[in-house]
Design a protein around this motif. Structure first.
Motif, PDB file in Angstrom:
ATOM      1  N   UNK A  85       3.457 132.976  36.871  1.00 22.65           N
ATOM      2  CA  UNK A  85       2.960 134.006  36.108  1.00 22.65           C
ATOM      3  C   UNK A  85       2.895 133.489  34.626  1.00 22.65           C
ATOM      4  N   UNK A  86       1.948 134.010  33.980  1.00 21.20           N
ATOM      5  CA  UNK A  86       1.915 133.626  32.312  1.00 21.20           C
ATOM      6  C   UNK A  86       3.188 133.466  31.515  1.00 21.20           C
ATOM      7  N   UNK A  87       3.392 132.415  30.963  1.00 23.64           N
ATOM      8  CA  UNK A  87       4.617 132.100  30.666  1.00 23.64           C
ATOM      9  C   UNK A  87       5.597 131.489  31.378  1.00 23.64           C
ATOM     10  N   UNK A  88       5.256 131.621  32.698  1.00 21.07           N
ATOM     11  CA  UNK A  88       6.355 130.941  33.854  1.00 21.07           C
ATOM     12  C   UNK A  88       6.975 129.813  33.547  1.00 21.07           C
ATOM     13  N   UNK A  89       7.907 129.469  33.997  1.00 22.88           N
ATOM     14  CA  UNK A  89       8.741 128.032  33.761  1.00 22.88           C
ATOM     15  C   UNK A  89       9.127 127.660  35.203  1.00 22.88           C
ATOM     16  N   UNK A  90       9.062 125.981  34.938  1.00 25.02           N
ATOM     17  CA  UNK A  90       9.341 125.295  35.774  1.00 25.02           C
ATOM     18  C   UNK A  90      10.630 124.414  35.708  1.00 25.02           C
ATOM     19  N   UNK A  91      11.332 124.001  36.510  1.00 20.57           N
ATOM     20  CA  UNK A  91      12.312 123.195  36.157  1.00 20.57           C
ATOM     21  C   UNK A  91      12.364 122.007  37.418  1.00 20.57           C
ATOM     22  N   UNK A  92      12.278 120.870  37.036  1.00 22.74           N
ATOM     23  CA  UNK A  92      12.295 119.577  38.041  1.00 22.74           C
ATOM     24  C   UNK A  92      13.344 118.774  37.859  1.00 22.74           C
ATOM     25  N   UNK A  93      13.961 118.547  39.224  1.00 19.44           N
ATOM     26  CA  UNK A  93      15.205 117.572  39.110  1.00 19.44           C
ATOM     27  C   UNK A  93      14.649 116.369  39.976  1.00 19.44           C
ATOM     28  N   UNK A  94      14.730 115.420  39.426  1.00 17.88           N
ATOM     29  CA  UNK A  94      14.081 114.151  40.121  1.00 17.88           C
ATOM     30  C   UNK A  94      15.242 112.907  40.017  1.00 17.88           C
ATOM     31  N   UNK A  95      15.045 111.937  40.625  1.00 20.21           N
ATOM     32  CA  UNK A  95      15.641 110.804  40.581  1.00 20.21           C
ATOM     33  C   UNK A  95      15.234 109.883  39.277  1.00 20.21           C
ATOM     34  N   UNK A  96      16.371 109.554  38.691  1.00 23.33           N
ATOM     35  CA  UNK A  96      15.648 108.558  37.359  1.00 23.33           C
ATOM     36  C   UNK A  96      15.665 107.104  37.754  1.00 23.33           C
ATOM     37  N   UNK A  97      14.487 106.722  37.544  1.00 22.38           N
ATOM     38  CA  UNK A  97      13.926 105.395  37.693  1.00 22.38           C
ATOM     39  C   UNK A  97      15.068 104.345  37.421  1.00 22.38           C
ATOM     40  N   UNK A  98      15.417 104.555  36.171  1.00 19.75           N
ATOM     41  CA  UNK A  98      16.794 103.725  35.607  1.00 19.75           C
ATOM     42  C   UNK A  98      17.997 103.748  36.116  1.00 19.75           C
ATOM     43  N   UNK A  99      18.075 105.022  36.762  1.00 19.18           N
ATOM     44  CA  UNK A  99      19.607 105.230  37.133  1.00 19.18           C
ATOM     45  C   UNK A  99      20.047 104.482  38.676  1.00 19.18           C
ATOM     46  N   UNK A 100      21.332 104.265  38.599  1.00 17.11           N
ATOM     47  CA  UNK A 100      21.942 103.728  40.031  1.00 17.11           C
ATOM     48  C   UNK A 100      21.715 104.459  41.065  1.00 17.11           C
ATOM     49  N   UNK A 101      21.423 105.692  41.165  1.00 15.31           N
ATOM     50  CA  UNK A 101      21.358 106.577  42.303  1.00 15.31           C
ATOM     51  C   UNK A 101      20.150 106.580  42.940  1.00 15.31           C
ATOM     52  N   UNK A 102      19.100 106.109  42.230  1.00 13.20           N
ATOM     53  CA  UNK A 102      17.697 105.823  42.799  1.00 13.20           C
ATOM     54  C   UNK A 102      17.759 104.752  43.532  1.00 13.20           C
ATOM     55  N   UNK A 103      18.771 103.635  43.452  1.00  8.88           N
ATOM     56  CA  UNK A 103      18.930 102.572  44.241  1.00  8.88           C
ATOM     57  C   UNK A 103      19.728 102.161  45.371  1.00  8.88           C
ATOM     58  N   UNK A 104      20.604 103.431  45.700  1.00 13.69           N
ATOM     59  CA  UNK A 104      21.117 103.569  46.635  1.00 13.69           C
ATOM     60  C   UNK A 104      20.911 104.612  47.930  1.00 13.69           C
ATOM     61  N   UNK A 105      20.555 104.077  48.999  1.00 17.40           N
ATOM     62  CA  UNK A 105      19.841 104.868  49.780  1.00 17.40           C
ATOM     63  C   UNK A 105      20.938 105.789  50.977  1.00 17.40           C
ATOM     64  N   UNK A 106      22.195 105.676  50.506  1.00 21.87           N
ATOM     65  CA  UNK A 106      23.273 106.766  51.107  1.00 21.87           C
ATOM     66  C   UNK A 106      23.226 108.142  50.835  1.00 21.87           C
ATOM     67  N   UNK A 107      22.256 108.541  49.588  1.00 19.56           N
ATOM     68  CA  UNK A 107      22.338 109.707  49.154  1.00 19.56           C
ATOM     69  C   UNK A 107      20.658 110.067  49.163  1.00 19.56           C
ATOM     70  N   UNK A 108      20.592 111.469  49.092  1.00 17.41           N
ATOM     71  CA  UNK A 108      19.020 111.934  49.154  1.00 17.41           C
ATOM     72  C   UNK A 108      18.414 111.387  47.918  1.00 17.41           C
ATOM     73  N   UNK A 109      19.048 111.087  46.664  1.00 18.19           N
ATOM     74  CA  UNK A 109      18.357 110.575  45.297  1.00 18.19           C
ATOM     75  C   UNK A 109      17.783 109.283  45.530  1.00 18.19           C
ATOM     76  N   UNK A 110      18.182 108.441  46.633  1.00 21.26           N
ATOM     77  CA  UNK A 110      17.716 107.209  46.859  1.00 21.26           C
ATOM     78  C   UNK A 110      16.507 107.024  47.668  1.00 21.26           C
ATOM     79  N   UNK A 111      15.925 108.159  48.010  1.00 22.63           N
ATOM     80  CA  UNK A 111      14.667 108.128  48.597  1.00 22.63           C
ATOM     81  C   UNK A 111      13.362 108.690  47.956  1.00 22.63           C
TER      82      UNK A 111
END
Length: 246
Positions: free
Chosen positions: A123-149
């Motif tokens: 809607x007009x003025x509606x808001x979105x929040x996005x949660x994504x893996x951080x390219x610089x973080x350790x979690x994005x480099x480990x494939x045993x969590x969903x954040x590593x994919x």
């Protein structure tokens, strides 16, 4: 490639997953306190976080991508889950107040088209929040969590993508400063890692969380298109038609 729904559920039922959920939920609370009488859509696998908001909303939907799979939610109640394609969401224009994307954007086939579709339903003025893996973080480099994919993002990449799709980036937060370890001693020190990370190394968080608002003073080019997606039920009796033709 999307993470399977079974893997997502198993992760959030594990000790590491529960602590990750608490860390992300705390960061989300700093952006969205309450959503009184608003319509909320969780896109991706947002179920662990939707429960914290649905008591205040008018209604809450859990949209799960077809490539991931879907589960019933809320448990023991009428289902608010829908299996969707993120470029063709099954709601009218300007009908949703808030959208929460978790385990979604990093797996999108075309991130720009996905965000344009979210722009359409907000809607007009509606808001979105996005949660994504951080390219610089350790979690994005480990494939045993969903954040590593999937495709991790930097803050500048995410901000640029939002502006290109007619959103105005706003408040932001970080989460998952503790390492994605299953060792109990590390998990017990999670609160220490989180406090120190927010203070000393915020650039290296496991996930980035950013809020954006639908921008109205610019138009998006819209072209009519036929759906490229077709659902094929897994249990469809494929042999019936051929038998009738014989």
């Amino acid at each position: 490639m999307s993470v399977d729904i079974v893997d997502l559920r198993e992760f959030y039922h594990s000790s590491l997953g529960r602590l990750a959920e608490q860390s992300i939920a705390m960061a989300l609370a700093s952006l969205w306190a309450r959503l009184p009488e608003e319509r909320l859509v969780g896109l991706g696998y947002a179920i662990p976080y939707l429960d914290r908001f649905r008591a205040d909303t008018e209604r809450t939907f859990a949209f799960m991508p077809a490539g991931q799979g879907a589960v019933n939610w809320p448990v023991g109640e009428l289902s608010s889950t829908a299996l969707v394609f993120d470029e063709e969401l099954p709601v009218p224009d300007a009908s949703i107040d808030r959208v929460l994307m978790v385990h979604s954007l990093e797996f999108a086939e075309n991130p720009r088209e996905s965000l344009k579709e979210i722009w359409r339903i907000l809607a007009p003025g509606g808001r979105l929040v996005i949660v994504v893996p951080n390219r610089r973080g350790v979690w994005a480099r480990m494939e045993h969590t969903p954040f590593g994919s999937g495709r991790p993002y930097s803050r500048s990449q995410l901000t640029t993508l939002l502006r290109e799709t007619n959103f105005t980036p706003g408040a932001a937060a970080e989460a998952l400063f503790f390492p994605p370890s299953r060792v109990r001693a590390v998990l017990r020190a999670r609160n220490v890692f989180e406090r120190m990370g927010r203070r000393f190394w915020p650039l290296f968080s496991g996930v980035l969380i950013i809020e954006a608002q639908k921008r109205l003073y610019q138009g998006l080019p819209v072209a009519a298109r036929a759906s490229r997606r077709v659902f094929v039920p897994v249990l469809a009796p494929q042999g019936v038609r051929s038998m009738r033709s014989q």
